[in-house]
Write an enzyme that holds these catalytic residues in place. Structure first.
Site, PDB file in Angstrom:
ATOM      1  N   HIS A 272     -35.869  12.440 -11.814  1.00 30.28           N
ATOM      2  CA  HIS A 272     -34.710  13.319 -12.016  1.00 30.28           C
ATOM      3  C   HIS A 272     -34.952  14.740 -11.508  1.00 30.28           C
ATOM      4  O   HIS A 272     -35.398  15.600 -12.270  1.00 30.28           O
ATOM      5  CB  HIS A 272     -34.379  13.379 -13.507  1.00 30.28           C
ATOM      6  CG  HIS A 272     -33.788  12.129 -14.042  1.00 30.28           C
ATOM      7  ND1 HIS A 272     -32.426  11.950 -14.214  1.00 30.28           N
ATOM      8  CD2 HIS A 272     -34.368  10.969 -14.435  1.00 30.28           C
ATOM      9  CE1 HIS A 272     -32.194  10.744 -14.700  1.00 30.28           C
ATOM     10  NE2 HIS A 272     -33.352  10.120 -14.847  1.00 30.28           N
TER      11      HIS A 272
ATOM     12  N   CYS B 298     -31.448   7.941 -10.575  1.00 31.24           N
ATOM     13  CA  CYS B 298     -31.685   7.001 -11.679  1.00 31.24           C
ATOM     14  C   CYS B 298     -30.525   5.995 -11.791  1.00 31.24           C
ATOM     15  O   CYS B 298     -30.406   5.117 -10.962  1.00 31.24           O
ATOM     16  CB  CYS B 298     -31.913   7.784 -12.976  1.00 31.24           C
ATOM     17  SG  CYS B 298     -32.642   6.786 -14.279  1.00 31.24           S
TER      18      CYS B 298
ATOM     19  N   GLU C 197     -32.836  17.022 -11.081  1.00 29.86           N
ATOM     20  CA  GLU C 197     -31.966  17.993 -11.778  1.00 29.86           C
ATOM     21  C   GLU C 197     -32.610  18.514 -13.064  1.00 29.86           C
ATOM     22  O   GLU C 197     -32.161  19.509 -13.621  1.00 29.86           O
ATOM     23  CB  GLU C 197     -30.591  17.371 -12.063  1.00 29.86           C
ATOM     24  CG  GLU C 197     -30.505  16.430 -13.257  1.00 29.86           C
ATOM     25  CD  GLU C 197     -31.059  15.027 -12.985  1.00 29.86           C
ATOM     26  OE1 GLU C 197     -31.765  14.842 -11.962  1.00 29.86           O
ATOM     27  OE2 GLU C 197     -30.797  14.121 -13.797  1.00 29.86           O
TER      28      GLU C 197
END
Lengths: 226, 87
Positions: A196, A87, A198
């Site tokens: 994302h 991002c 994560e």
């Protein structure tokens, strides 16, 4: 000894802790790096996490790109160190010209937050070997400036060389050209993507799936086997 | 002292949704006849000392590497005389 993976915290980074956690869950050692430090503490790879570094003033990622830590990251990335930009990290990588093209405001002008379906187009990069090319995954996406643009020549070159690493499926959330969600550099060690991973490493949170974990297990495997 | 203005605009081929949103609002405000709007950025740099060729060259470098992202934007550098104090 396991792999040490650095996570840079810039002023305005939001996802640095989640990224450290994902690295730990994958079995590697997360190392906190500070934007003012030139020293990378002998890490084997670096993740530039999501957020709004330096408030995204001027352009997203444009100020961070000149931070002291990035001097070293740029130098090391060019000599082969694996770097993942998520991002805001992707925005920083394009501003630093480690990846071609640029990131602009979403075509609908709104911040967007959703579970996004993606297709893994290239499972041969440093961060994607635990995927299979063509695999479809769900990963959370949240951004304001996620519209990937590049000129036609660059887009054709990325397609021809297999450097479109991830593509949006079913829905293009931001107007990215050719539905591009993530790209890689020529050597395959630098990856940038808007969604994302994560936030998709534990079944309890996010999408409820762990489709993001292979990013971190891929790099761990690569570094340990290196 | 002099003022140097750097105008930064998205390249013509790059979609500018901000400009489009402004353009679409114009008829609602009673403004007819504007077929396109594009939105850019203007930087005003107050420069100490003379704006000679060397200073201008540095400002061009700054615009090229930082103020504009030349992958997506064009820029123009202009020198403006600042009115004398107490005019």
């Amino acid at each position: 000894m396991t792999a040490r993976i650095g996570v840079v915290t810039f002023p305005g980074s939001l996802d640095d802790r989640d990224t450290q956690r994902a690295i730990r869950l994958a079995g590697a050692e997360p190392v906190a790096l500070w934007h003012k430090d030139k020293d990378l503490k002998q890490v084997d790879a670096v993740v530039l996490p999501g957020g709004f570094s330096y408030g995204d003033y001027l352009r997203a990622g444009s100020i961070s790109r000149f931070s002291p830590v990035m001097e070293t990251v740029i130098e090391q990335a060019k000599s082969g160190m694996p770097v993942l930009g998520i991002c805001n990290g992707f925005q920083i990588l394009t501003e630093a010209h480690l990846l071609p093209g640029a990131m602009l405001g979403n075509n609908h002008l709104h911040f967007i937050c959703r579970d996004q379906k993606l297709r893994v187009e290239n499972a041969g990069t440093a961060w994607t070997t635990d995927y299979v090319s063509g695999q479809e995954i769900h990963i959370p996406l949240k951004n304001m400036d996620g519209r990937y643009v590049a000129d036609e020549r660059t887009l054709d070159m990325l397609e021809a060389e297999g450097r479109v690493a991830f593509r949006y499926l079913d829905f293009n959330p931001n107007g990215s050209l050719r539905d591009i969600a993530g790209i890689t550099n020529e050597a395959g060690n630098v990856i940038g993507l808007m969604p994302h991973p994560e936030h998709a490493v534990e079944p309890l949170v996010g999408t409820g799936r762990t489709d993001g974990l292979p990013f971190f297990t891929s790099i761990l495997k690569k570094l340990v086997n290196a | 002292m002099a003022r140097v203005v750097v105008d930064v605009m998205l390249k013509p081929e790059i979609l500018d949704p901000q400009g489009q949103a402004v353009q679409r609002a114009l008829p609602r405000l009673g403004f007819e006849g504007v077929s396109d709007v594009r939105q850019g950025k203007r930087f005003e740099l107050e420069v100490d000392g003379p704006v000679d060729d060397a200073a201008l060259a540095r400002i061009h470098e700054l615009a090229e590497s930082f103020l504009a992202n030349t992958v997506i934007e064009d820029y123009i550098v202009k020198v403006e005389e600042v009115a004398e104090a107490g005019k």
